[in-house]
Design a protein around this motif. Structure first.
Motif, PDB file in Angstrom:
ATOM      1  N   GLY A   1      34.197  35.353  35.347  1.00 42.37           N
ATOM      2  CA  GLY A   1      34.477  35.375  33.906  1.00 42.37           C
ATOM      3  C   GLY A   1      35.973  35.498  33.737  1.00 42.37           C
ATOM      4  N   ILE A   2      36.449  35.259  32.523  1.00 42.85           N
ATOM      5  CA  ILE A   2      37.899  35.292  32.295  1.00 42.85           C
ATOM      6  C   ILE A   2      38.188  35.869  30.915  1.00 42.85           C
ATOM      7  N   GLY A   3      39.378  36.403  30.740  1.00 36.85           N
ATOM      8  CA  GLY A   3      39.752  36.978  29.435  1.00 36.85           C
ATOM      9  C   GLY A   3      38.830  38.147  29.111  1.00 36.85           C
ATOM     10  N   GLY A   4      38.282  38.115  27.912  1.00 37.20           N
ATOM     11  CA  GLY A   4      37.414  39.210  27.489  1.00 37.20           C
ATOM     12  C   GLY A   4      36.153  39.332  28.315  1.00 37.20           C
ATOM     13  N   SER A   5      35.782  38.283  28.994  1.00 43.68           N
ATOM     14  CA  SER A   5      34.586  38.346  29.828  1.00 43.68           C
ATOM     15  C   SER A   5      34.895  38.866  31.225  1.00 43.68           C
ATOM     16  N   HIS A   6      36.129  39.281  31.420  1.00 38.89           N
ATOM     17  CA  HIS A   6      36.544  39.781  32.730  1.00 38.89           C
ATOM     18  C   HIS A   6      37.222  41.150  32.640  1.00 38.89           C
TER      19      HIS A   6
ATOM     20  N   ASP B   1      40.074  35.960  15.638  1.00 40.85           N
ATOM     21  CA  ASP B   1      40.069  34.584  16.151  1.00 40.85           C
ATOM     22  C   ASP B   1      41.223  34.430  17.133  1.00 40.85           C
ATOM     23  N   GLN B   2      41.334  33.265  17.763  1.00 42.98           N
ATOM     24  CA  GLN B   2      42.404  33.027  18.743  1.00 42.98           C
ATOM     25  C   GLN B   2      42.649  31.528  18.860  1.00 42.98           C
ATOM     26  N   TRP B   3      42.986  30.914  17.711  1.00 42.34           N
ATOM     27  CA  TRP B   3      43.152  29.460  17.704  1.00 42.34           C
ATOM     28  C   TRP B   3      44.310  29.019  18.579  1.00 42.34           C
ATOM     29  N   GLY B   4      45.251  29.891  18.813  1.00 41.17           N
ATOM     30  CA  GLY B   4      46.431  29.528  19.600  1.00 41.17           C
ATOM     31  C   GLY B   4      46.122  29.146  21.034  1.00 41.17           C
ATOM     32  N   VAL B   5      44.976  29.568  21.556  1.00 41.66           N
ATOM     33  CA  VAL B   5      44.698  29.225  22.955  1.00 41.66           C
ATOM     34  C   VAL B   5      43.969  27.882  23.070  1.00 41.66           C
ATOM     35  N   GLU B   6      43.610  27.288  21.930  1.00 45.09           N
ATOM     36  CA  GLU B   6      42.801  26.064  21.978  1.00 45.09           C
ATOM     37  C   GLU B   6      43.586  24.825  22.401  1.00 45.09           C
TER      38      GLU B   6
ATOM     39  N   GLN C   1      46.906  43.982  26.799  1.00 45.19           N
ATOM     40  CA  GLN C   1      47.644  42.760  26.474  1.00 45.19           C
ATOM     41  C   GLN C   1      46.723  41.781  25.771  1.00 45.19           C
ATOM     42  N   GLN C   2      45.527  41.587  26.334  1.00 46.22           N
ATOM     43  CA  GLN C   2      44.617  40.650  25.673  1.00 46.22           C
ATOM     44  C   GLN C   2      44.167  41.194  24.318  1.00 46.22           C
ATOM     45  N   LEU C   3      43.771  42.466  24.321  1.00 46.07           N
ATOM     46  CA  LEU C   3      43.238  43.042  23.079  1.00 46.07           C
ATOM     47  C   LEU C   3      44.253  42.924  21.936  1.00 46.07           C
TER      48      LEU C   3
ATOM     49  N   ALA D   1      29.807  35.398  33.403  1.00 45.40           N
ATOM     50  CA  ALA D   1      29.963  36.023  32.079  1.00 45.40           C
ATOM     51  C   ALA D   1      30.830  35.114  31.232  1.00 45.40           C
ATOM     52  N   SER D   2      30.239  34.542  30.219  1.00 43.18           N
ATOM     53  CA  SER D   2      30.991  33.655  29.336  1.00 43.18           C
ATOM     54  C   SER D   2      30.266  33.577  28.007  1.00 43.18           C
ATOM     55  N   LYS D   3      30.926  34.029  26.972  1.00 47.69           N
ATOM     56  CA  LYS D   3      30.293  33.999  25.651  1.00 47.69           C
ATOM     57  C   LYS D   3      29.878  32.568  25.301  1.00 47.69           C
ATOM     58  N   THR D   4      30.787  31.642  25.526  1.00 50.15           N
ATOM     59  CA  THR D   4      30.505  30.253  25.130  1.00 50.15           C
ATOM     60  C   THR D   4      29.777  29.463  26.219  1.00 50.15           C
ATOM     61  N   PHE D   5      29.908  29.876  27.419  1.00 49.77           N
ATOM     62  CA  PHE D   5      29.443  29.150  28.613  1.00 49.77           C
ATOM     63  C   PHE D   5      30.019  27.730  28.648  1.00 49.77           C
ATOM     64  N   THR D   6      31.248  27.607  28.189  1.00 47.22           N
ATOM     65  CA  THR D   6      31.943  26.314  28.277  1.00 47.22           C
ATOM     66  C   THR D   6      33.323  26.485  28.923  1.00 47.22           C
ATOM     67  N   THR D   7      33.683  27.706  29.264  1.00 44.00           N
ATOM     68  CA  THR D   7      35.059  27.969  29.704  1.00 44.00           C
ATOM     69  C   THR D   7      35.320  27.341  31.077  1.00 44.00           C
ATOM     70  N   GLN D   8      36.367  26.521  31.136  1.00 38.76           N
ATOM     71  CA  GLN D   8      36.628  25.708  32.326  1.00 38.76           C
ATOM     72  C   GLN D   8      36.688  26.536  33.608  1.00 38.76           C
TER      73      GLN D   8
ATOM     74  N   MET E   1      47.459  41.246  21.968  1.00 38.75           N
ATOM     75  CA  MET E   1      48.224  40.002  21.770  1.00 38.75           C
ATOM     76  C   MET E   1      47.325  38.830  21.375  1.00 38.75           C
ATOM     77  N   GLU E   2      46.070  38.815  21.841  1.00 30.31           N
ATOM     78  CA  GLU E   2      45.173  37.749  21.385  1.00 30.31           C
ATOM     79  C   GLU E   2      44.697  38.037  19.959  1.00 30.31           C
ATOM     80  N   SER E   3      44.632  39.310  19.595  1.00 30.34           N
ATOM     81  CA  SER E   3      44.165  39.655  18.246  1.00 30.34           C
ATOM     82  C   SER E   3      45.260  39.504  17.203  1.00 30.34           C
TER      83      SER E   3
HETATM   84  O1  F6P Z   1      41.287  32.729  26.103  1.00 28.68           O
HETATM   85  C1  F6P Z   1      40.462  32.459  25.020  1.00 28.68           C
HETATM   86  C2  F6P Z   1      39.109  33.039  25.177  1.00 28.68           C
HETATM   87  O2  F6P Z   1      38.315  32.432  24.218  1.00 28.68           O
HETATM   88  C3  F6P Z   1      39.054  34.571  25.029  1.00 28.68           C
HETATM   89  O3  F6P Z   1      39.060  34.982  23.720  1.00 28.68           O
HETATM   90  C4  F6P Z   1      37.794  34.865  25.753  1.00 28.68           C
HETATM   91  O4  F6P Z   1      37.689  36.232  26.051  1.00 28.68           O
HETATM   92  C5  F6P Z   1      37.946  33.981  26.962  1.00 28.68           C
HETATM   93  O5  F6P Z   1      38.543  32.802  26.458  1.00 28.68           O
HETATM   94  C6  F6P Z   1      36.679  33.658  27.696  1.00 28.68           C
HETATM   95  O6  F6P Z   1      35.766  33.007  26.865  1.00 28.68           O
HETATM   96  P1  F6P Z   1      34.249  32.922  27.267  1.00 28.68           P
HETATM   97  O7  F6P Z   1      33.696  34.290  27.315  1.00 28.68           O
HETATM   98  O8  F6P Z   1      33.596  32.077  26.212  1.00 28.68           O
HETATM   99  O9  F6P Z   1      34.171  32.266  28.619  1.00 28.68           O
END
Ligand code: F6P
Length: 523
Positions: A151-156, A484-489, A347-349, A204-211, A351-353
Motif C-alpha cells: 500500500g502507499i500513502g494513507g494506505s501505508h 481532497d488531494q487533486w494536486g497529486v492527480e 507530512q502526508q496528513l 491495502a488500497s482504497k481505490t484499488f487502482t493505485t499504480q 501537506m496532502e490535506s
Molecule cells: O497520493 C494520493 C493518494 O490518493 C493518497 O491520498 C492515498 O492515501 C494514496 O494515494 C493511496 O491511495 P489508495 O489507497 O487508493 O491506493
C-alpha cells in the motif's frame, strides 16, 4: 465561511504581531511568573504546553475569536454529523466513526454507519487472530510467519507508524513488513526474508487502482505462483479497500476482502481494515486501545471549550506562527525512537490535506496555508539539523513530543532523553549571548511541547487524533477542503503516456524540457 483575512480578529492579530515582535518572547516569559499554567492545558493525561510561544493573553483571545468568527463550532458539528464536508468529492469525512464504541451513533447522510463499522472491525480482528494463532494457513498448510502490506500513502503510513511505534506491545508471533515504492527494490529486499508458503500479502488500497500498489501486488502474485504453482496465490492474499469488486477481480477471495467506505479519507484510514497489519502485529486488545485513545480525543475535540481544546489550540498556534510570525515550515520532534516515522506520517496528513492555494469557494487565497512539515526523532535530529533551528535565518514552528515514563522503565536512557527535550526548548527560548556573534544564539524562538504519560497504544491513538483534528481546525480557519488531494492527480495522468514512451511505445508531444529528458533516458 469566508477568507480569514477579512475577519476582524485577523486584523487585530496583525496588529498584535507588530506590538509583540519576534524578539519579545523571552521578555514575555520572564515577565509572567504564571506563564506555564496560563499557557498550557491538560486533558486525557496529555499536557499541551505552549508557554514558549510568542503569545500573550490578547493574542490568545483574538486567536480564539478567529476560530469563532470562522464558525469553527458549526463546522465541527457538520464534520461530526456526517455532512459532505469534502465538497469537491461530495463526501463526508467521518474517520471518527471508525473509532466507534457500542452505544455511539454515527451517521452519513442520515444513515447509521456504526453497525457496519463494528461488523467489519470484528471480521478484521477475527482474520488477524487466525493469522496470529495459525488457524489460517497458506496453500501448503504452512503457518504464516510473515505478513507483507502492499500500500502507499494513507494506505501505508498509518499502519506502518502504529506497528513501529508500538513494537514493544507486539508478541512478534508474526513478522509484519510494508512495501510501498514502485521501485522493485522495496519488494525485493522484503521478500529476501520471506518464504512464499509462509507469507500473506495484504493489498491495502482504497481505490484499488493505485499504480504502485497494483504493480507490487502483481509482482507478489507472480512470486507466489512461481513457488507454489499457478492459481495457488489466493490463500496468500487479502485486501482492504473501498472497491471490493476490483480486489476480487484481481483474484482475492471475498472472505479475505475487508471493506472501507468512501467517507474514509486515505490518510485517515488507519482505524479501518487498513490497520490490519497492526491488528496482526499488536493483537485485538492493543488495537482496541489505539481506537479508544483516538476516541478520547474525538470526545475532547467535540466537547471541550475552545480555550481548553488541545487540537484547537495546536491549530491556532500553528496559524499564529505561519500567518503572523512568518514560519515557513513546521518541525515535528518526537523524543522517542519508536516515533521515528511520525514526521513522515504527519507530512502526508498535513501537506496532502492543507497544501492548497484554492479555497472552498474555488477562489485563490491570498494568505499562506500549510507549512512544509518535517522532522526527526530526538536526540538524533539534534546532531543533524538543530543548528538551523537555533541559528538559522528561517522562522520554524516546532512541536516537541515527550513521554514522562520510559516504555520499559529504562532508568539510564530515559532521563537523558527528557533532559535533552527540555534543554532544546529552553535553548530556543532563552538563547545565549557571547562576544563572538557566531557563538550566540538569539533565543526568542518559539516551540510547543506535548507530553504524554507513556508511549502506549492508547496514547498513540490520542497523539494521531490530535493532529487529525488540528488539520481540520486549520482547514476551517483557512477556508480549505482538507479532504481532497487533486494536486497529486496530474502527475499520475502524465505518467501513463510516459510509461508507454519509456517502454518503447509511441512518442507523445511534450514541452522541450520534458522531450529532452525523455530523449536522454531512451538513449
Ligand atoms: O497520493 C494520493 C493518494 O490518493 C493518497 O491520498 C492515498 O492515501 C494514496 O494515494 C493511496 O491511495 P489508495 O489507497 O487508493 O491506493
Amino acid at each position: 465561511m469566508s477568507a480569514p483575512t477579512a475577519l476582524p480578529a485577523w486584523k487585530k492579530l496583525s496588529a498584535h504581531k507588530e506590538r509583540i515582535g519576534g524578539s519579545g518572547l523571552p521578555g514575555l516569559v520572564v515577565d509572567e511568573p504564571d506563564r506555564f499554567s496560563k499557557f498550557s492545558v491538560r486533558a486525557d493525561g496529555i499536557l499541551y504546553d505552549y508557554s514558549r510561544q510568542n503569545i500573550d493573553s490578547e493574542v490568545l483571545a483574538d486567536l480564539l475569536a478567529l476560530a469563532e468568527q470562522q464558525n469553527l463550532p458549526t463546522w465541527r458539528g457538520r464534520l461530526y454529523g456526517g455532512d459532505p464536508v469534502n465538497v469537491t468529492e461530495k463526501r463526508a469525512a467521518l474517520h471518527m466513526a471508525l473509532r466507534t464504541q457500542p452505544g455511539d451513533r454515527w451517521e452519513v447522510g442520515g444513515v447509521s454507519v456504526t453497525e457496519d463499522v463494528i461488523a467489519e472491525r470484528m471480521r478484521a480482528y477475527a482474520f488477524a487472530e487466525a493469522i496470529r494463532t495459525g488457524a489460517l494457513r497458506g496453500s501448503t498448510g504452512a503457518r504464516f510467519t510473515d505478513v507483507v502490506e502492499l500500500g502507499i500513502g494513507g494506505s501505508h503510513l498509518g499502519p506502518a507508524l502504529a506497528c513501529d511505534a508500538l513494537a514493544a506491545f507486539s508478541d512478534h508471533a508474526t513478522r509484519v513488513h510494508f512495501v510501498s515504492n514502485a521501485d522493485g527494490a522495496d519488494l525485493a529486499r522484503t521478500l529476501a526474508h520471506c518464504r512464499p508458503e509462509a507469507t500473506l500479502f495484504i493489498a491495502a488500497s482504497k481505490t484499488f487502482t493505485t499504480q504502485e500498489t497494483l504493480l507490487n501486488a502483481r509482482t507478489a502474485r507472480a512470486w507466489l505462483e512461481s513457488a507454489l504453482g499457478e492459481g495457488q496465490f489466493a490463500k496468500h492474499f487479502a485486501a482492504a479497500t473501498a472497491a471490493p469488486d476490483r480486489a476480487e477481480a484481481f483474484g482475492i477471495p471475498r472472505e479475505h476482502v475487508f471493506r472501507l467506505w468512501e467517507w474514509v479519507g486515505g490518510r485517515f484510514s488507519l482505524w479501518s481494515a487498513v490497520g490490519l497489519p497492526a491488528m496482526v502485529a499488536l493483537g485485538r486488545k492493543h488495537f482496541d486501545e489505539l481506537l479508544a485513545g483516538a476516541r478520547d480525543i474525538d470526545v475532547h475535540f467535540r466537547d471541550a471549550p475552545l480555550a481548553e481544546n488541545i487540537p484547537v489550540l495546536m491549530a491556532l498556534v500553528g496559524i499564529w506562527n505561519r500567518n503572523f510570525c512568518g514560519a515557513t515550515s513546521h518541525a515535528i520532534l518526537p523524543y522517542a525512537e519508536a516515533l521515528w516515522l511520525l514526521p513522515t506520517y504527519l507530512q502526508q496528513l498535513v501537506m496532502e490535506s492543507l497544501g492548497k492555494c484554492v479555497d472552498r469557494d474555488n477562489a485563490h487565497i491570498d494568505y499562506k496555508a500549510a507549512p512544509v512539515v518535517w522532522g526527526m526523532q530526538g536526540t538524533s535530529g539534534q546532531h543533524a539539523f538543530y543548528q538551523l533551528l537555533h541559528q538559522g535565518s528561517d522562522t520554524i514552528g516546532v512541536d516537541f513530543i515527550g513521554y514522562r515514563e520510559a516504555i520499559e522503565g529504562d532508568p539510564q536512557h530515559h532521563p537523558v532523553v527528557l533532559a535533552n527535550l527540555v534543554a532544546q526548548a529552553e535553548a530556543l527560548l532563552v538563547g545565549s549571548q557571547n562576544p563572538d556573534a557566531y557563538r550566540s544564539c538569539a533565543g526568542g524562538r518559539a516551540s510547543s511541547v506535548l507530553v504524554f504519560d507513556r508511549l502506549d497504544p492508547r496514547n498513540l491513538g490520542r497523539l494521531i487524533a490530535l493532529y487529525e483534528h488540528q488539520v481540520f481546525v486549520q482547514s476551517v480557519i483557512w477556508n480549505l477542503n482538507a479532504f481532497d488531494q487533486w494536486g497529486v492527480e496530474l502527475g499520475k495522468q502524465l505518467g501513463k503516456p510516459l510509461l508507454t514512451e519509456l517502454t518503447g511505445g509511441e512518442r507523445a508531444e511534450h514541452d522541450p524540457a520534458t522531450a529532452g529528458l525523455v530523449d536522454y533516458l531512451l538513449k
